[in-house]
Motif scaffolding. Structure first.
Motif, PDB file in Angstrom:
ATOM      1  N   LYS A   1       0.833  -1.215   0.000  1.00 52.56           N
ATOM      2  CA  LYS A   1       0.000   0.000   0.000  1.00 52.56           C
ATOM      3  C   LYS A   1       0.866   1.263   0.000  1.00 52.56           C
ATOM      4  O   LYS A   1       0.545   2.253  -0.677  1.00 52.56           O
ATOM      5  CB  LYS A   1      -0.949  -0.010   1.208  1.00 52.56           C
ATOM      6  N   LEU A   2       1.980   1.237   0.741  1.00 51.22           N
ATOM      7  CA  LEU A   2       2.873   2.400   0.786  1.00 51.22           C
ATOM      8  C   LEU A   2       3.482   2.660  -0.588  1.00 51.22           C
ATOM      9  O   LEU A   2       3.530   3.803  -1.054  1.00 51.22           O
ATOM     10  CB  LEU A   2       3.983   2.172   1.823  1.00 51.22           C
ATOM     11  N   PHE A   3       3.931   1.608  -1.252  1.00 51.06           N
ATOM     12  CA  PHE A   3       4.528   1.769  -2.580  1.00 51.06           C
ATOM     13  C   PHE A   3       3.506   2.296  -3.579  1.00 51.06           C
ATOM     14  O   PHE A   3       3.842   3.108  -4.456  1.00 51.06           O
ATOM     15  CB  PHE A   3       5.117   0.444  -3.068  1.00 51.06           C
ATOM     16  N   ASP A   4       2.262   1.840  -3.477  1.00 56.73           N
ATOM     17  CA  ASP A   4       1.197   2.337  -4.367  1.00 56.73           C
ATOM     18  C   ASP A   4       1.004   3.843  -4.183  1.00 56.73           C
ATOM     19  O   ASP A   4       0.880   4.593  -5.168  1.00 56.73           O
ATOM     20  CB  ASP A   4      -0.125   1.616  -4.088  1.00 56.73           C
TER      21      ASP A   4
ATOM     22  N   VAL B   1      18.500   5.573   0.621  1.00 55.28           N
ATOM     23  CA  VAL B   1      17.832   4.330   0.995  1.00 55.28           C
ATOM     24  C   VAL B   1      16.947   4.611   2.205  1.00 55.28           C
ATOM     25  O   VAL B   1      17.404   5.168   3.204  1.00 55.28           O
ATOM     26  CB  VAL B   1      18.844   3.220   1.332  1.00 55.28           C
ATOM     27  N   ILE B   2      15.705   4.238   2.115  1.00 55.84           N
ATOM     28  CA  ILE B   2      14.738   4.468   3.196  1.00 55.84           C
ATOM     29  C   ILE B   2      14.424   3.130   3.845  1.00 55.84           C
ATOM     30  O   ILE B   2      14.162   2.136   3.164  1.00 55.84           O
ATOM     31  CB  ILE B   2      13.461   5.122   2.650  1.00 55.84           C
ATOM     32  N   SER B   3      14.465   3.089   5.169  1.00 57.69           N
ATOM     33  CA  SER B   3      14.247   1.850   5.904  1.00 57.69           C
ATOM     34  C   SER B   3      12.759   1.493   5.957  1.00 57.69           C
ATOM     35  O   SER B   3      11.938   2.280   6.449  1.00 57.69           O
ATOM     36  CB  SER B   3      14.799   1.977   7.330  1.00 57.69           C
ATOM     37  N   ILE B   4      12.438   0.319   5.454  1.00 56.38           N
ATOM     38  CA  ILE B   4      11.057  -0.174   5.551  1.00 56.38           C
ATOM     39  C   ILE B   4      10.700  -0.445   7.011  1.00 56.38           C
ATOM     40  O   ILE B   4       9.573  -0.169   7.455  1.00 56.38           O
ATOM     41  CB  ILE B   4      10.881  -1.454   4.705  1.00 56.38           C
ATOM     42  N   ASP B   5      11.652  -0.980   7.757  1.00 55.97           N
ATOM     43  CA  ASP B   5      11.397  -1.287   9.169  1.00 55.97           C
ATOM     44  C   ASP B   5      11.002  -0.036   9.934  1.00 55.97           C
ATOM     45  O   ASP B   5      10.061  -0.053  10.745  1.00 55.97           O
ATOM     46  CB  ASP B   5      12.647  -1.915   9.802  1.00 55.97           C
ATOM     47  N   ASN B   6      11.717   1.072   9.689  1.00 55.79           N
ATOM     48  CA  ASN B   6      11.385   2.319  10.388  1.00 55.79           C
ATOM     49  C   ASN B   6       9.993   2.810  10.016  1.00 55.79           C
ATOM     50  O   ASN B   6       9.240   3.295  10.869  1.00 55.79           O
ATOM     51  CB  ASN B   6      12.419   3.400  10.066  1.00 55.79           C
ATOM     52  N   CYS B   7       9.668   2.689   8.739  1.00 54.10           N
ATOM     53  CA  CYS B   7       8.328   3.108   8.289  1.00 54.10           C
ATOM     54  C   CYS B   7       7.240   2.276   8.960  1.00 54.10           C
ATOM     55  O   CYS B   7       6.208   2.815   9.409  1.00 54.10           O
ATOM     56  CB  CYS B   7       8.214   2.978   6.768  1.00 54.10           C
ATOM     57  N   TYR B   8       7.478   0.966   9.038  1.00 56.70           N
ATOM     58  CA  TYR B   8       6.469   0.087   9.635  1.00 56.70           C
ATOM     59  C   TYR B   8       6.355   0.327  11.143  1.00 56.70           C
ATOM     60  O   TYR B   8       5.261   0.244  11.710  1.00 56.70           O
ATOM     61  CB  TYR B   8       6.795  -1.370   9.350  1.00 56.70           C
ATOM     62  N   GLU B   9       7.471   0.637  11.777  1.00 56.56           N
ATOM     63  CA  GLU B   9       7.442   0.978  13.207  1.00 56.56           C
ATOM     64  C   GLU B   9       6.604   2.231  13.434  1.00 56.56           C
ATOM     65  O   GLU B   9       5.832   2.311  14.399  1.00 56.56           O
ATOM     66  CB  GLU B   9       8.863   1.195  13.725  1.00 56.56           C
TER      67      GLU B   9
ATOM     68  N   SER C   1       1.073   6.274  13.286  1.00 61.25           N
ATOM     69  CA  SER C   1       1.078   7.147  12.105  1.00 61.25           C
ATOM     70  C   SER C   1       0.273   6.503  10.981  1.00 61.25           C
ATOM     71  O   SER C   1       0.288   5.278  10.822  1.00 61.25           O
ATOM     72  CB  SER C   1       2.509   7.389  11.621  1.00 61.25           C
ATOM     73  N   SER C   2      -0.422   7.315  10.211  1.00 58.67           N
ATOM     74  CA  SER C   2      -1.203   6.786   9.093  1.00 58.67           C
ATOM     75  C   SER C   2      -0.302   6.586   7.873  1.00 58.67           C
ATOM     76  O   SER C   2       0.792   7.155   7.785  1.00 58.67           O
ATOM     77  CB  SER C   2      -2.336   7.753   8.732  1.00 58.67           C
ATOM     78  N   LEU C   3      -0.767   5.773   6.932  1.00 59.01           N
ATOM     79  CA  LEU C   3      -0.030   5.564   5.680  1.00 59.01           C
ATOM     80  C   LEU C   3       0.209   6.881   4.950  1.00 59.01           C
ATOM     81  O   LEU C   3       1.296   7.131   4.419  1.00 59.01           O
ATOM     82  CB  LEU C   3      -0.803   4.600   4.774  1.00 59.01           C
ATOM     83  N   ASP C   4      -0.797   7.730   4.944  1.00 59.76           N
ATOM     84  CA  ASP C   4      -0.685   9.015   4.252  1.00 59.76           C
ATOM     85  C   ASP C   4       0.377   9.898   4.908  1.00 59.76           C
ATOM     86  O   ASP C   4       1.165  10.550   4.215  1.00 59.76           O
ATOM     87  CB  ASP C   4      -2.045   9.723   4.243  1.00 59.76           C
ATOM     88  N   GLU C   5       0.413   9.897   6.235  1.00 59.26           N
ATOM     89  CA  GLU C   5       1.428  10.690   6.951  1.00 59.26           C
ATOM     90  C   GLU C   5       2.832  10.183   6.663  1.00 59.26           C
ATOM     91  O   GLU C   5       3.759  10.973   6.454  1.00 59.26           O
ATOM     92  CB  GLU C   5       1.152  10.648   8.458  1.00 59.26           C
ATOM     93  N   ILE C   6       2.990   8.868   6.641  1.00 66.37           N
ATOM     94  CA  ILE C   6       4.303   8.272   6.362  1.00 66.37           C
ATOM     95  C   ILE C   6       4.737   8.579   4.939  1.00 66.37           C
ATOM     96  O   ILE C   6       5.887   8.939   4.683  1.00 66.37           O
ATOM     97  CB  ILE C   6       4.264   6.752   6.611  1.00 66.37           C
ATOM     98  N   MET C   7       3.804   8.474   3.997  1.00 65.63           N
ATOM     99  CA  MET C   7       4.110   8.770   2.597  1.00 65.63           C
ATOM    100  C   MET C   7       4.559  10.226   2.446  1.00 65.63           C
ATOM    101  O   MET C   7       5.567  10.515   1.784  1.00 65.63           O
ATOM    102  CB  MET C   7       2.889   8.502   1.726  1.00 65.63           C
TER     103      MET C   7
END
Length: 284
Positions: free
Chosen positions: A9-12, A52-60, A66-72
Protein backbone atom coordinates in the motif's frame (compact mmCIF):
# COMPACT_ATOMS: atom_id res chain seq x y z
CA UNK A 1 -2.22 -4.57 8.76
CA UNK A 2 0.67 -6.99 8.27
CA UNK A 3 4.05 -5.80 7.01
CA UNK A 4 3.75 -7.11 3.44
CA UNK A 5 0.37 -5.45 2.95
CA UNK A 6 1.75 -2.24 4.45
CA UNK A 7 4.67 -2.23 1.99
CA UNK A 8 2.36 -2.83 -0.97
CA UNK A 9 0.00 0.00 0.00
CA UNK A 10 2.87 2.40 0.79
CA UNK A 11 4.53 1.77 -2.58
CA UNK A 12 1.20 2.34 -4.37
CA UNK A 13 0.84 5.73 -2.64
CA UNK A 14 4.43 6.72 -3.48
CA UNK A 15 4.05 5.71 -7.15
CA UNK A 16 0.90 7.83 -7.43
CA UNK A 17 2.70 10.75 -5.78
CA UNK A 18 5.86 10.64 -7.92
CA UNK A 19 4.42 9.35 -11.16
CA UNK A 20 6.63 7.84 -13.86
CA UNK A 21 9.67 10.08 -13.23
CA UNK A 22 11.00 7.76 -10.51
CA UNK A 23 11.48 4.05 -9.90
CA UNK A 24 10.81 2.60 -6.45
CA UNK A 25 12.84 -0.51 -5.70
CA UNK A 26 12.75 -2.70 -2.62
CA UNK A 27 16.11 -4.18 -1.62
CA UNK A 28 17.98 -5.77 1.24
CA UNK A 29 20.77 -3.45 2.38
CA UNK A 30 23.95 -5.19 3.50
CA UNK A 31 26.02 -3.20 5.96
CA UNK A 32 29.25 -4.12 7.68
CA UNK A 33 29.62 -6.83 10.36
CA UNK A 34 26.65 -8.84 9.15
CA UNK A 35 24.09 -6.10 9.73
CA UNK A 36 21.33 -5.82 7.14
CA UNK A 37 17.90 -4.26 6.83
CA UNK A 38 15.01 -4.05 4.40
CA UNK A 39 14.81 -0.78 2.55
CA UNK A 40 13.81 0.84 -0.69
CA UNK A 41 15.12 3.50 -3.02
CA UNK A 42 13.38 6.29 -4.92
CA UNK A 43 15.50 6.91 -7.98
CA UNK A 44 15.17 9.15 -11.01
CA UNK A 45 16.16 7.63 -14.34
CA UNK A 46 19.49 9.47 -14.66
CA UNK A 47 20.59 9.01 -11.04
CA UNK A 48 23.35 6.53 -10.22
CA UNK A 49 22.40 6.41 -6.56
CA UNK A 50 19.61 7.61 -4.32
CA UNK A 51 18.79 7.64 -0.59
CA UNK A 52 17.83 4.33 1.00
CA UNK A 53 14.74 4.47 3.20
CA UNK A 54 14.25 1.85 5.90
CA UNK A 55 11.06 -0.17 5.55
CA UNK A 56 11.40 -1.29 9.17
CA UNK A 57 11.38 2.32 10.39
CA UNK A 58 8.33 3.11 8.29
CA UNK A 59 6.47 0.09 9.64
CA UNK A 60 7.44 0.98 13.21
CA UNK A 61 5.95 4.45 12.66
CA UNK A 62 2.77 2.85 11.34
CA UNK A 63 2.58 0.47 14.30
CA UNK A 64 3.04 3.43 16.64
CA UNK A 65 -0.03 5.18 15.20
CA UNK A 66 1.08 7.15 12.11
CA UNK A 67 -1.20 6.79 9.09
CA UNK A 68 -0.03 5.56 5.68
CA UNK A 69 -0.68 9.01 4.25
CA UNK A 70 1.43 10.69 6.95
CA UNK A 71 4.30 8.27 6.36
CA UNK A 72 4.11 8.77 2.60
CA UNK A 73 4.20 12.58 2.96
CA UNK A 74 7.20 12.40 5.30
CA UNK A 75 9.09 10.18 2.82
CA UNK A 76 8.34 12.61 -0.02
CA UNK A 77 9.49 15.52 2.13
CA UNK A 78 12.76 13.77 3.05
CA UNK A 79 13.44 12.82 -0.56
CA UNK A 80 12.80 16.34 -1.85
CA UNK A 81 14.95 17.89 0.88
CA UNK A 82 17.76 15.45 0.15
CA UNK A 83 17.79 16.02 -3.60
CA UNK A 84 17.37 19.79 -3.25
CA UNK A 85 20.14 20.32 -0.68
CA UNK A 86 22.57 17.65 -1.85
CA UNK A 87 21.66 16.39 -5.32
CA UNK A 88 23.51 13.24 -6.33
CA UNK A 89 25.99 12.78 -9.16
CA UNK A 90 24.83 11.12 -12.36
CA UNK A 91 26.03 7.77 -13.69
CA UNK A 92 28.09 9.63 -16.32
CA UNK A 93 29.86 11.60 -13.58
CA UNK A 94 30.63 8.48 -11.54
CA UNK A 95 32.14 6.67 -14.53
CA UNK A 96 34.58 9.51 -15.27
CA UNK A 97 37.59 8.85 -13.01
CA UNK A 98 39.27 12.21 -13.59
CA UNK A 99 36.05 13.97 -12.65
CA UNK A 100 35.48 12.13 -9.38
CA UNK A 101 38.96 11.16 -8.16
CA UNK A 102 39.03 13.99 -5.60
CA UNK A 103 35.84 12.53 -4.09
CA UNK A 104 37.29 9.11 -3.28
CA UNK A 105 37.40 8.09 0.36
CA UNK A 106 37.97 4.85 2.22
CA UNK A 107 36.82 2.81 5.18
CA UNK A 108 38.18 -0.27 6.90
CA UNK A 109 36.17 -3.34 7.90
CA UNK A 110 37.05 -6.76 9.25
CA UNK A 111 37.64 -9.19 6.37
CA UNK A 112 36.45 -12.36 8.09
CA UNK A 113 33.24 -10.84 9.42
CA UNK A 114 32.33 -9.12 6.14
CA UNK A 115 32.65 -11.71 3.38
CA UNK A 116 29.12 -11.05 2.13
CA UNK A 117 29.43 -7.28 2.52
CA UNK A 118 32.63 -7.30 0.46
CA UNK A 119 31.11 -9.26 -2.43
CA UNK A 120 31.43 -7.24 -5.66
CA UNK A 121 33.17 -4.38 -3.83
CA UNK A 122 36.73 -3.51 -4.74
CA UNK A 123 38.99 -3.69 -1.69
CA UNK A 124 42.63 -4.02 -0.63
CA UNK A 125 43.47 -6.55 2.13
CA UNK A 126 45.32 -5.06 5.12
CA UNK A 127 46.25 -7.41 7.98
CA UNK A 128 42.89 -8.86 9.13
CA UNK A 129 41.05 -5.90 7.63
CA UNK A 130 39.86 -4.78 4.20
CA UNK A 131 40.25 -1.24 2.87
CA UNK A 132 37.05 -0.43 0.96
CA UNK A 133 36.76 2.53 -1.40
CA UNK A 134 33.80 4.84 -2.02
CA UNK A 135 32.85 7.84 -4.13
CA UNK A 136 31.20 10.73 -2.32
CA UNK A 137 28.19 11.21 -4.60
CA UNK A 138 26.85 14.39 -3.02
CA UNK A 139 27.28 17.27 -5.46
CA UNK A 140 28.35 19.57 -2.62
CA UNK A 141 30.58 17.17 -0.75
CA UNK A 142 33.24 19.63 0.47
CA UNK A 143 32.59 20.98 3.95
CA UNK A 144 29.92 18.37 4.70
CA UNK A 145 30.73 16.51 7.91
CA UNK A 146 29.80 13.02 6.74
CA UNK A 147 30.41 11.40 3.37
CA UNK A 148 27.48 10.10 1.31
CA UNK A 149 28.92 7.38 -0.81
CA UNK A 150 28.63 4.68 -3.40
CA UNK A 151 31.01 1.73 -3.07
CA UNK A 152 33.68 1.27 -5.71
CA UNK A 153 33.08 -2.08 -7.38
CA UNK A 154 35.25 -4.31 -9.57
CA UNK A 155 33.09 -3.21 -12.51
CA UNK A 156 33.74 0.47 -11.79
CA UNK A 157 37.50 -0.16 -11.49
CA UNK A 158 37.40 -1.75 -14.95
CA UNK A 159 35.54 1.27 -16.36
CA UNK A 160 38.12 3.61 -14.81
CA UNK A 161 41.00 1.40 -16.03
CA UNK A 162 43.11 2.04 -12.92
CA UNK A 163 44.96 -0.29 -10.55
CA UNK A 164 45.13 -0.75 -6.78
CA UNK A 165 48.16 1.50 -6.34
CA UNK A 166 46.47 4.39 -8.19
CA UNK A 167 43.23 4.32 -6.20
CA UNK A 168 45.01 3.87 -2.88
CA UNK A 169 47.40 6.80 -3.49
CA UNK A 170 44.60 9.08 -4.62
CA UNK A 171 42.35 8.16 -1.70
CA UNK A 172 45.16 8.68 0.82
CA UNK A 173 45.81 12.09 -0.73
CA UNK A 174 42.13 12.98 -0.27
CA UNK A 175 42.16 11.61 3.29
CA UNK A 176 45.11 13.78 4.30
CA UNK A 177 43.46 16.82 2.77
CA UNK A 178 40.30 16.61 4.87
CA UNK A 179 41.33 14.71 8.02
CA UNK A 180 43.96 15.17 10.70
CA UNK A 181 44.82 12.04 12.66
CA UNK A 182 46.52 12.76 15.95
CA UNK A 183 47.58 11.08 19.16
CA UNK A 184 45.14 12.52 21.69
CA UNK A 185 45.26 12.10 25.50
CA UNK A 186 41.91 11.46 27.20
CA UNK A 187 40.76 10.85 30.77
CA UNK A 188 38.79 7.70 31.62
CA UNK A 189 37.79 7.05 35.24
CA UNK A 190 40.80 9.00 36.40
CA UNK A 191 43.24 7.17 34.11
CA UNK A 192 45.14 8.93 31.34
CA UNK A 193 44.77 7.14 28.00
CA UNK A 194 46.18 7.79 24.54
CA UNK A 195 44.04 7.41 21.43
CA UNK A 196 44.32 7.93 17.69
CA UNK A 197 41.41 9.82 16.19
CA UNK A 198 40.48 12.14 13.34
CA UNK A 199 40.15 15.47 15.13
CA UNK A 200 37.99 16.78 12.26
CA UNK A 201 35.55 13.86 12.66
CA UNK A 202 35.33 13.41 8.89
CA UNK A 203 36.62 9.83 8.62
CA UNK A 204 36.91 6.65 10.69
CA UNK A 205 39.49 6.93 13.46
CA UNK A 206 40.56 3.38 12.57
CA UNK A 207 42.10 4.75 9.37
CA UNK A 208 44.99 5.93 11.53
CA UNK A 209 46.22 2.33 11.20
CA UNK A 210 47.34 3.04 7.63
CA UNK A 211 49.02 6.37 8.46
CA UNK A 212 52.68 5.27 8.46
CA UNK A 213 54.01 8.73 9.35
CA UNK A 214 51.67 8.93 12.35
CA UNK A 215 52.80 5.52 13.59
CA UNK A 216 56.48 6.48 13.21
CA UNK A 217 55.97 9.81 14.98
CA UNK A 218 54.13 8.09 17.84
CA UNK A 219 56.96 5.61 18.33
CA UNK A 220 59.48 8.48 18.43
CA UNK A 221 57.32 10.44 20.88
CA UNK A 222 56.85 7.47 23.22
CA UNK A 223 60.48 6.41 22.76
CA UNK A 224 59.31 2.80 22.63
CA UNK A 225 57.16 0.34 20.74
CA UNK A 226 53.42 0.27 21.38
CA UNK A 227 50.23 -1.78 21.08
CA UNK A 228 47.04 -0.56 19.43
CA UNK A 229 43.64 -1.60 20.80
CA UNK A 230 40.90 -1.28 18.13
CA UNK A 231 38.36 0.06 20.62
CA UNK A 232 35.93 0.70 17.76
CA UNK A 233 35.83 1.81 14.13
CA UNK A 234 36.26 5.35 15.41
CA UNK A 235 38.81 5.07 18.21
CA UNK A 236 42.14 3.33 18.64
CA UNK A 237 43.75 3.15 22.08
CA UNK A 238 47.55 3.28 22.31
CA UNK A 239 49.42 1.34 25.01
CA UNK A 240 53.23 1.69 25.33
CA UNK A 241 54.95 -1.68 25.74
CA UNK A 242 56.29 -0.68 29.16
CA UNK A 243 52.74 -0.16 30.46
CA UNK A 244 51.08 -3.14 28.79
CA UNK A 245 49.57 -6.23 30.40
CA UNK A 246 50.33 -9.67 28.99
CA UNK A 247 49.10 -10.32 25.45
CA UNK A 248 46.56 -12.86 26.74
CA UNK A 249 45.12 -10.34 29.21
CA UNK A 250 44.94 -7.58 26.60
CA UNK A 251 43.11 -9.87 24.18
CA UNK A 252 40.65 -10.88 26.89
CA UNK A 253 39.95 -7.22 27.68
CA UNK A 254 39.42 -6.38 24.01
CA UNK A 255 36.96 -9.24 23.43
CA UNK A 256 35.00 -8.23 26.55
CA UNK A 257 34.93 -4.62 25.37
CA UNK A 258 33.70 -5.63 21.91
CA UNK A 259 30.92 -7.69 23.47
CA UNK A 260 29.54 -4.44 24.91
CA UNK A 261 29.62 -2.56 21.60
CA UNK A 262 26.88 -2.36 18.95
CA UNK A 263 27.82 -4.76 16.14
CA UNK A 264 28.30 -1.97 13.63
CA UNK A 265 31.08 -0.36 15.70
CA UNK A 266 33.38 -3.38 16.12
CA UNK A 267 36.59 -3.49 14.08
CA UNK A 268 38.58 -6.51 15.26
CA UNK A 269 39.30 -8.93 18.10
CA UNK A 270 43.01 -8.65 17.33
CA UNK A 271 45.55 -6.32 18.93
CA UNK A 272 48.11 -4.61 16.74
CA UNK A 273 51.79 -3.89 17.45
CA UNK A 274 54.14 -1.27 16.05
CA UNK A 275 57.77 -1.81 16.91
CA UNK A 276 61.29 -2.44 15.73
CA UNK A 277 60.35 -3.55 12.20
CA UNK A 278 58.64 -0.25 11.47
CA UNK A 279 55.47 -1.97 10.28
CA UNK A 280 52.11 -2.77 11.81
CA UNK A 281 51.60 -6.37 12.93
CA UNK A 282 48.93 -8.52 14.54
CA UNK A 283 49.96 -9.87 17.94
CA UNK A 284 49.47 -13.64 18.02
Amino acid sequence: MDKNTFIEKLFDLLKKQFGEEVTITQKKIEKSNGISYEGFTIKKKMEYISPVISIDNCYEDYSAGSSLDEIMKEIVHQYEESTRNNPFLSAQDIQNYEKIKDRLYMQVVNQEWNKKYLEHKYYVPFLDLAIVFYVDVQKKHNGILQHGGAAVTEELMNIWEIDADTIKKQTLKNLRRESLFQLVPIKNDGDSLLTFCDIHNKNQGALALIQKELLNNTKELLKESFYIFPVSLYDLMIVPVSLADTVEEMKRQLVESNDELPEGYILSNNIYYYGEKGQLEIIK
